[in-house]
Design an enzyme around this catalytic site. Structure first.
Site, PDB file in Angstrom:
ATOM      1  N   ASP A  74     -78.887 -56.343  -5.190  1.00 31.42           N
ATOM      2  CA  ASP A  74     -79.622 -55.847  -6.642  1.00 31.42           C
ATOM      3  C   ASP A  74     -78.857 -55.970  -7.518  1.00 31.42           C
ATOM      4  O   ASP A  74     -78.013 -56.501  -7.181  1.00 31.42           O
ATOM      5  CB  ASP A  74     -80.276 -54.281  -6.163  1.00 31.42           C
ATOM      6  CG  ASP A  74     -78.218 -53.465  -6.467  1.00 31.42           C
ATOM      7  OD1 ASP A  74     -78.262 -53.344  -7.726  1.00 31.42           O
ATOM      8  OD2 ASP A  74     -77.456 -53.722  -5.379  1.00 31.42           O
ATOM      9  N   ASP A 120     -79.462 -45.334  -4.107  1.00 36.55           N
ATOM     10  CA  ASP A 120     -78.127 -45.860  -3.929  1.00 36.55           C
ATOM     11  C   ASP A 120     -76.900 -44.485  -3.082  1.00 36.55           C
ATOM     12  O   ASP A 120     -78.024 -43.369  -3.367  1.00 36.55           O
ATOM     13  CB  ASP A 120     -76.701 -46.289  -4.755  1.00 36.55           C
ATOM     14  CG  ASP A 120     -77.213 -46.013  -5.939  1.00 36.55           C
ATOM     15  OD1 ASP A 120     -77.685 -44.684  -5.819  1.00 36.55           O
ATOM     16  OD2 ASP A 120     -76.403 -46.431  -7.264  1.00 36.55           O
ATOM     17  N   SER A 121     -76.249 -43.929  -2.812  1.00 32.69           N
ATOM     18  CA  SER A 121     -75.179 -43.131  -2.537  1.00 32.69           C
ATOM     19  C   SER A 121     -74.817 -42.560  -3.290  1.00 32.69           C
ATOM     20  O   SER A 121     -74.496 -40.759  -3.751  1.00 32.69           O
ATOM     21  CB  SER A 121     -74.635 -43.135  -0.929  1.00 32.69           C
ATOM     22  OG  SER A 121     -73.183 -43.512  -1.500  1.00 32.69           O
ATOM     23  N   GLY A 122     -74.652 -42.822  -4.720  1.00 33.88           N
ATOM     24  CA  GLY A 122     -73.835 -42.484  -5.777  1.00 33.88           C
ATOM     25  C   GLY A 122     -72.119 -42.557  -5.664  1.00 33.88           C
ATOM     26  O   GLY A 122     -71.738 -42.367  -7.075  1.00 33.88           O
ATOM     27  N   GLY A 123     -71.666 -43.134  -4.602  1.00 32.00           N
ATOM     28  CA  GLY A 123     -70.313 -42.749  -4.744  1.00 32.00           C
ATOM     29  C   GLY A 123     -69.916 -43.782  -5.430  1.00 32.00           C
ATOM     30  O   GLY A 123     -68.497 -43.976  -6.763  1.00 32.00           O
TER      31      GLY A 123
END
Lengths: 379, 379
Positions: free
Chosen positions: B267, B93-96
Site C-alpha cells: 500500500d 491498519d492498526s493505528g500504531g
C-alpha cells in the site's frame, strides 16, 4: 462548423417559454441552466458527467482564460472545446464583469479597461475589439458584447454613464464580432435598477440587432424584487423571437420567477460553489451537510434523484467528507447540485409544454418548505 | 459473510509469486497494490472508479477513522464498506504507525498509547485490544496487529525495545481479534534496520501463527538498499504459504524490486498524493505537469493507457489545471496514477505467470528512462 444559429419557441405558458437553440455544436433546450466552467473546467466535475447530468452548454470566463493559460495559447491548441474536452456548445462572457470584480488597478476610459491580473500583476488591456478577438480565439459558440457592469445600489448618473458606454461598446463589439455559421453574439442590457434606463438600453440594443439579449448587472446586491421588476420592464422591449439570458442567476426560486416572466437562459456559480461548501440542493429544499444533525443519518440526500451521488451515499458519509475537507465531498455535492438544477430545468420545460407551469411553481415551492431551509441561498 | 480467508500461489518465477487471496468480500490478485483511503475515501476518486481501474482492495486508517467520524458511529451506520460505498475488501491498519507520526502528546507504555487527536486535542487510548475492537467495528477484511513503529535510523536498543513490545502486542492482538469467516489478521515484523532483530521478530510471529505477515517500519527514511536487505533477511523465516505485505511502499521501482524478492502486497499514498501535486506516473517515467514545458503540449499523458484521463486530456490542459489549482487536475492525475499502478501490477502478475519477470523488470526500467525522470520519486 455547419448550420446556422437559431432559436425556436416550442411552447408558451403565460410569459414562460420552452424552446430550442440550435448552434453548430449542438442544441440547447430552454429554459436552460448553464453550469459555470470559469477556468475551462466546471470545478470538481468531469466534463462528460456535466453533460450526462443534462447540461447542453457550459460557460467559460474570458477574463480568467485570457490571464491563464491565454487565449492565443488555447487557439493554438485547437480551441477551448478541444482544450477542456467539451465538444458541445460554450458560451463565453466578455470579461467586463470580472475585470470590475477581480482585477487590480483598473483604469476605465472610452476605449476600454486597463488592469492588472489578480494572479501575477501582469498588465492587460481589454477593449470591445479585444474581447471579441479573445472569444473568437477561444472558439465561443455564444459570445457576449463587452460591457461595463456597475454594482447596485448605484447613483443614477453612474448607472447612466455605464449604460451609455456599454451601448457604444455594443456597437463596437458587433462590428468586431467574427461571425461564424452557427455562432452567436448577444447584447447586454444595462441600466442599474432604473426601469426607464433599462428600457432605453434594451431598445437601443434591439435596434442594433443581436442574436440574443442578456440582462446584465443584476443579482449584484439589489433586492430580489428589483431584479424581477427589471426583467418585467425590459422583456417587452427586446425581440420576442430571440433568446433572453439572465446573467449570473440564481437560486432555484430565482429561476422559477424569472422563467415565469419570460427568461430563457441562466448561468450561475451557485450549484457548483455551494457544493464545494457542503450545501446540497434537493427537491425538499437545501441541506447543509456541515450540520451535526446529519452525522448519524444513514439516508441518502435524495433517493429519487437522477444522480447516483444523491442516491448512493448517506448524509452521514457526506457530512464526514465535508467535515474532513475531502475532495470527494466536493465532487459528490457538486454533482448532486448540478443534477438537481438540470432536472429542475427539465421539469420546468415539461411543465411549460404541458401548460401547467403555475402549478409546477406552486408544487416546487411547497416541496422546498418540507426540507431544512426554504430552498433559497442568500450567500 | 461466507467463505474462508485463503491464499493460493498460482505461479512463481524466481522468488516472485503471483497468487490469489480469497476473502468473504472478494478476491485479491497478488502481487497487489492497495490504494490508500485514509479517511474512508481514496482522495479525489469515486470508489467505483478505483475499482474499475483494477483495485481489488483499499486500505483505511484506524487512527483517522477512530478520531473522525468514530468507529462506533461507522459500525452503527452499517460498517465501513457501506459507509464509503466500497463493497469489496478493505484492509485496515492498526493505528500504531499514525499515532507515532500524527498524534500530539503521546505517552507510550506496556499497555498501549495515550495521545491527543491532531484534529481537536481530544484524548484517546489505543491498546492492542482497542485496536482490534475498532477494526472489528469498521468491518475490516484484513486487520493488522497493533504495533510500535520506530523511525530509522534508530539506536539498536530502541529498535529492540519496540520490536519486543510489538511482539507482546502481537499476542494480545491475536487473542483479542474477533475472527469472522473470510477475514484475516496479519502480524507485523519489526526490528528496525537490523537483520538479526528482524529475523527474531519474524520467527516469533510465525510461531504465533497469523493469516499473513507484514513488514512494518520500512520506507521510513532508511536507504532503499536497507529496505531491500531487510526483505531478503526476513522472508525466509515467514511461512511461504501466507501472503507477505510490505507496508507503505512505494515507487514503481520499489514494487518491482520487492516483488522480485517475494512480496505479495503493497500500500502507498504515492500515486494519490503525487496526483494531487501535479505528478503523473507513466510507462515512460514520471512527469511533473507543473513544468512549463508542458504548457503548449497537445499530446496526452499516455495515449496507450487504460485510463481515459491519460488518453483524453492534453498535457497542456493538465498543466493549466495544476497551475490554476483546479480540483479536476487532482482528479485526473490521481486517476492516471492509480491506473498506472494497477496496470503495472497486472503486467507484473502476467510476467510472473509467463516466467518472464526478469525481462519485464528490465523492460520497465528501460522504458522509465525514456521519460522526464527515472520513474523514482524521493518525496
Amino acid at each position: 462548423m455547419t448550420g446556422i444559429f437559431r432559436f425556436e419557441i416550442l411552447s408558451q405558458d403565460g410569459a414562460a417559454r420552452a424552446g430550442l437553440i440550435t448552434t453548430s455544436r449542438g442544441k440547447i433546450r430552454t429554459p436552460a441552466f448553464i453550469p459555470v466552467g470559469t477556468a475551462a473546467t466546471v470545478k470538481a466535475m468531469h466534463p462528460e458527467t456535466v453533460k450526462a447530468l443534462g447540461a447542453d452548454i457550459v460557460l467559460a470566463n474570458t477574463y480568467h482564460l485570457m490571464l491563464r493559460p491565454g487565449a492565443e495559447r488555447i487557439a493554438m491548441l485547437g480551441g477551448l472545446h478541444s482544450f477542456m474536452n467539451w465538444p458541445w456548445p460554450i458560451l463565453t462572457d466578455s470579461g467586463g464583469f470580472q475585470v470590475m470584480s477581480l482585477a487590480k488597478l483598473r483604469k476605465l476610459d472610452e476605449n476600454g479597461v486597463t488592469f492588472q491580473s489578480h494572479i501575477d500583476g501582469t498588465r492587460y488591456v481589454l477593449t470591445p475589439e479585444r474581447a471579441m478577438e479573445i472569444q473568437d480565439l477561444l472558439g465561443s459558440d455564444i459570445a457576449m458584447q463587452f460591457d461595463e457592469c456597475v454594482r447596485l445600489p448605484c447613483a443614477e448618473a453612474e448607472a447612466r454613464r455605464a449604460m451609455n458606454l456599454s451601448l457604444r461598446w455594443a456597437e463596437q463589439s458587433k462590428a468586431a464580432f467574427v461571425a461564424k455559421p452557427g455562432c452567436a453574439l448577444f447584447g447586454i442590457v444595462q441600466g442599474g435598477a432604473a426601469g426607464a434606463m433599462r428600457i432605453e438600453s434594451a431598445k437601443a440594443l434591439a435596434d442594433m440587432g443581436f442574436d440574443g439579449y442578456a440582462l446584465g448587472g443584476l443579482a449584484v446586491g439589489e433586492p430580489r424584487m428589483v431584479m424581477l421588476a427589471m426583467i418585467e420592464c425590459v422583456l417587452p422591449w427586446i425581440p420576442c423571437a430571440k433568446p433572453r439570458y439572465l446573467m449570473g442567476v440564481g437560486t432555484p426560486d430565482d429561476l422559477l420567477e424569472s422563467v415565469r416572466r419570460g427568461i430563457d437562459m441562466f448561468d450561475c456559480v451557485l450549484p457548483t460553489r455551494a457544493g464545494r461548501h457542503g450545501l446540497a440542493y434537493t427537491r425538499s429544499g437545501r441541506l447543509n451537510l456541515r450540520n451535526a444533525r446529519h452525522a448519524d443519518d444513514p439516508s441518502p440526500v435524495d433517493s429519487l434523484s437522477s444522480s447516483a451521488a444523491a442516491r448512493n451515499y448517506s448524509r452521514a458519509y457526506l457530512h464526514h467528507l465535508v467535515k474532513a475537507g475531502e475532495i470527494l465531498g466536493m465532487m459528490l455535492l457538486t454533482e448532486i447540485n448540478l443534477a438537481y438544477y438540470q432536472d429542475f430545468m427539465q421539469d420546468i420545460r415539461r411543465a411549460i409544454a404541458a401548460g401547467r407551469f403555475t402549478d409546477f411553481c406552486d408544487a416546487a415551492k411547497t416541496a422546498w418548505r418540507t426540507g431544512e431551509t426554504s430552498g433559497k441561498l442568500d450567500a
